[in-house]
Write a protein that holds these residues in place. Structure first.
Motif, short mmCIF file in Angstrom:
data_model
loop_
_atom_site.label_atom_id
_atom_site.label_comp_id
_atom_site.label_asym_id
_atom_site.label_seq_id
_atom_site.Cartn_x
_atom_site.Cartn_y
_atom_site.Cartn_z
N CYS A 138 7.77 2.00 -0.59
CA CYS A 138 7.73 2.30 -2.02
C CYS A 138 8.72 3.43 -2.30
O CYS A 138 8.62 4.51 -1.72
CB CYS A 138 6.33 2.73 -2.41
N ASP A 140 9.13 5.15 -5.03
CA ASP A 140 8.62 6.16 -5.96
C ASP A 140 7.51 6.99 -5.33
O ASP A 140 6.86 6.55 -4.39
CB ASP A 140 8.04 5.47 -7.21
N SER A 141 7.27 8.17 -5.90
CA SER A 141 6.03 8.89 -5.59
C SER A 141 4.87 8.04 -6.08
O SER A 141 5.02 7.21 -6.98
CB SER A 141 6.00 10.24 -6.30
N VAL A 142 3.71 8.25 -5.48
CA VAL A 142 2.55 7.42 -5.82
C VAL A 142 1.35 8.31 -6.12
O VAL A 142 1.14 9.31 -5.44
CB VAL A 142 2.21 6.47 -4.62
N ARG A 143 0.60 7.94 -7.15
CA ARG A 143 -0.67 8.60 -7.43
C ARG A 143 -1.77 7.55 -7.50
O ARG A 143 -1.54 6.42 -7.91
CB ARG A 143 -0.62 9.40 -8.74
N LEU A 144 -2.96 7.94 -7.07
CA LEU A 144 -4.12 7.05 -7.16
C LEU A 144 -5.04 7.57 -8.25
O LEU A 144 -5.44 8.75 -8.22
CB LEU A 144 -4.89 7.05 -5.84
N MET A 145 -5.37 6.71 -9.22
CA MET A 145 -6.29 7.11 -10.26
C MET A 145 -7.71 7.14 -9.70
O MET A 145 -8.10 6.27 -8.91
CB MET A 145 -6.24 6.11 -11.43
N ALA A 146 -8.49 8.12 -10.14
CA ALA A 146 -9.91 8.16 -9.76
C ALA A 146 -10.61 6.98 -10.41
O ALA A 146 -10.15 6.44 -11.43
CB ALA A 146 -10.52 9.47 -10.21
N SER A 152 -6.12 11.87 -11.38
CA SER A 152 -5.36 11.15 -10.35
C SER A 152 -5.04 12.11 -9.23
O SER A 152 -5.05 13.32 -9.40
CB SER A 152 -4.07 10.59 -10.95
N GLU A 153 -4.72 11.55 -8.06
CA GLU A 153 -4.35 12.40 -6.92
C GLU A 153 -3.14 11.81 -6.22
O GLU A 153 -2.95 10.60 -6.21
CB GLU A 153 -5.52 12.53 -5.94
N PRO A 154 -2.30 12.69 -5.65
CA PRO A 154 -1.11 12.18 -4.98
C PRO A 154 -1.46 11.49 -3.65
O PRO A 154 -2.45 11.85 -3.02
CB PRO A 154 -0.29 13.44 -4.72
N VAL A 155 -0.66 10.52 -3.28
CA VAL A 155 -0.80 9.84 -1.98
C VAL A 155 0.55 9.98 -1.29
O VAL A 155 1.59 9.84 -1.93
CB VAL A 155 -1.07 8.33 -2.17
N ARG A 157 3.62 8.84 0.05
CA ARG A 157 4.19 7.51 -0.14
C ARG A 157 4.71 6.87 1.15
O ARG A 157 4.94 5.67 1.20
CB ARG A 157 5.27 7.51 -1.22
N ARG A 159 2.91 6.39 3.53
CA ARG A 159 1.79 5.54 3.97
C ARG A 159 1.65 4.28 3.12
O ARG A 159 0.87 3.40 3.45
CB ARG A 159 0.48 6.33 3.90
N VAL A 160 2.41 4.22 1.99
CA VAL A 160 2.22 3.12 1.04
C VAL A 160 3.15 1.95 1.37
O VAL A 160 4.34 2.13 1.58
CB VAL A 160 2.50 3.61 -0.40
N ARG B 111 18.21 8.09 -11.14
CA ARG B 111 17.49 7.25 -12.13
C ARG B 111 18.34 7.20 -13.40
O ARG B 111 18.02 7.78 -14.43
CB ARG B 111 16.12 7.83 -12.46
N ARG B 143 -0.98 -1.79 0.24
CA ARG B 143 -1.74 -1.43 1.43
C ARG B 143 -1.38 -0.01 1.85
O ARG B 143 -0.25 0.44 1.65
CB ARG B 143 -1.46 -2.40 2.59
N LEU B 144 -2.35 0.69 2.39
CA LEU B 144 -2.12 2.05 2.89
C LEU B 144 -2.17 2.00 4.41
O LEU B 144 -3.14 1.51 5.00
CB LEU B 144 -3.23 2.98 2.41
N MET B 145 -1.12 2.51 5.04
CA MET B 145 -1.08 2.55 6.50
C MET B 145 -1.98 3.69 6.97
O MET B 145 -2.02 4.76 6.37
CB MET B 145 0.33 2.81 7.01
N ARG B 159 -5.60 0.92 -9.39
CA ARG B 159 -5.71 2.38 -9.28
C ARG B 159 -4.37 3.04 -8.97
O ARG B 159 -4.24 4.25 -9.01
CB ARG B 159 -6.70 2.75 -8.17
N LYS B 161 -0.54 4.17 -9.40
CA LYS B 161 0.50 4.46 -10.39
C LYS B 161 1.76 4.89 -9.66
O LYS B 161 1.71 5.75 -8.76
CB LYS B 161 0.07 5.60 -11.33
N VAL B 163 5.16 6.85 -9.74
CA VAL B 163 5.58 8.03 -10.50
C VAL B 163 7.09 8.03 -10.68
O VAL B 163 7.85 7.87 -9.72
CB VAL B 163 5.13 9.31 -9.77
#
Lengths: 237, 237
Positions: A138, A140-146, A152-155, A157, A159-160, B111, B143-145, B159, B161, B163
């Motif tokens: 991915c 982009d940066s990724v956030r997961l919505m609660a 939301s919280e950062p994940v 990326r 790992r995505v 961008r 998927r999350l590794m 869930r 997003k 960024v």
């Protein structure tokens, strides 16, 4: 090994704001789904296609299948309420004995920019490992919505992985998995096979293998097809 | 309110396989970063830009800034080892008194397909809420590794997003946040402001606002720019 591609185009797509579902919109003068069929037909000479369409578009599907020049390799079946139901219908329409070992590709009809190289890679890896799920990083940066929304919280990326198709399996792995009852968490074929205890083998997908879901994607796809000197593309009339 | 855009192009990009970093590759005859500068210059007449470049590309940056016809609105400063360091340098190069309240956009230089409408939306929302972080839905399954690699698990993509930038803040929110010491989890500006206790306000981004990181993205961007009847684009010579 025998090869079947279940190409899922069961949606009646509303996001595009167009009169036709997105799988029938024209790219370089041909329907999106025509391009998808063409790439799979070209990937392997002995591959047969089961095209899953909304019931009311079967006739249109037959016309498009005929226009590929390989109608005899394409069967059409009706879609279901969810992707899972559509894929189950598609698997049920595979000809020949259920016990015949084969490799089964399940592909989004609107991923028409897929290339034969990825299809062949998925075949080889599925023969070797039982499954082949194409994924890409991915950018982009990724956030997961609660769950409740709002927060939301950062994940991380790194790992995505973004999951593409064709999700590819040995028939002995995917057929029994679709014998289970439907569950809401079955959002793609990988989650179904996994619920049956099947091990997923991730392979590197293609950045260009996008899903056509918005008018912006149509512009992208036109640009990509125009730039692609792809020998698998028949010249347009 | 006064407006500053910190445009971060500090990388020496290796993924593209080209001789120049990706921010200097040509799109429709102009460097990627030229397009980005042009959109920000057009979004607000009173917006000033701090362009963060690798030290060895300052001269090239000056030439590009001059070619926008608005060099007097563009300052150039050197990048750092990470995005965080580059942004901190950019914030430090903002002219005028630190206590002057302003809106600060932080934007990925690559961008270049961002539109003035999104920049203006981020401004309005940052004035209203303190921050504006553009995000879009993910069209693919996700998927999350696992941390150790190898295994992966599905995530509900509703869930997820993705960024984008410009990540936009009131100066009173972002300036103190960059007074903290660097931490590895600071992968974008949102994570920095959040670590300071700042509340993030997510806004709807644009599907077309992609990051140019691969040759495929260059093809996409050419197609998008060719199809875009954008009044903010100057005619090419």
């Amino acid at each position: 090994m025998k090869k079947y591609a279940v190409i899922v185009a069961g949606g009646s797509g509303t996001r595009m704001g167009a009169a036709s579902p997105k799988q029938f919109l024209l790219l370089r003068g041909k329907p999106v789904i025509w391009h998808t069929l063409r790439v799979f037909l070209d990937a392997f000479e002995d591959l047969e296609i089961i095209l899953v369409l909304p019931e009311e578009y079967r006739e249109e599907g037959r016309t498009i299948a005929a226009s590929t020049g390989s109608a005899e390799r394409i069967r059409i079946t009706g879609g279901g309420a969810t992707r899972w139901h559509s894929v189950r219908n598609g698997l049920g329409a595979i000809p020949g004995p259920v016990e015949e070992p084969s490799v089964i590709f399940v592909h989004d009809g609107v991923r028409c920019l897929v290339r034969t190289a990825l299809i062949r890679l998925c075949y080889d890896e599925a023969v070797r490992c039982g499954s082949a799920i194409p994924v890409v990083d991915c950018p982009d940066s990724v956030r997961l919505m609660a769950a409740g929304g709002g927060l939301s919280e950062p994940v991380d990326r790194r790992r995505v992985k973004l999951v593409q198709t064709p999700q590819t399996f040995l028939s002995t792995m995917i057929r029994p998995a679709y014998g289970m009852d439907y569950q809401e968490r079955f959002t793609d074929e990988a989650t179904v096979v996994e619920a049956m205890g099947g091990k997923l083998h991730l392979v590197e997908g293609e950045r260009g293998n996008i899903k056509i879901t918005t008018p912006f994607d149509m512009i992208l796809a036109e640009g990509v097809l125009a730039a692609r000197p792809d020998p698998t593309r028949r010249p347009l009339p």
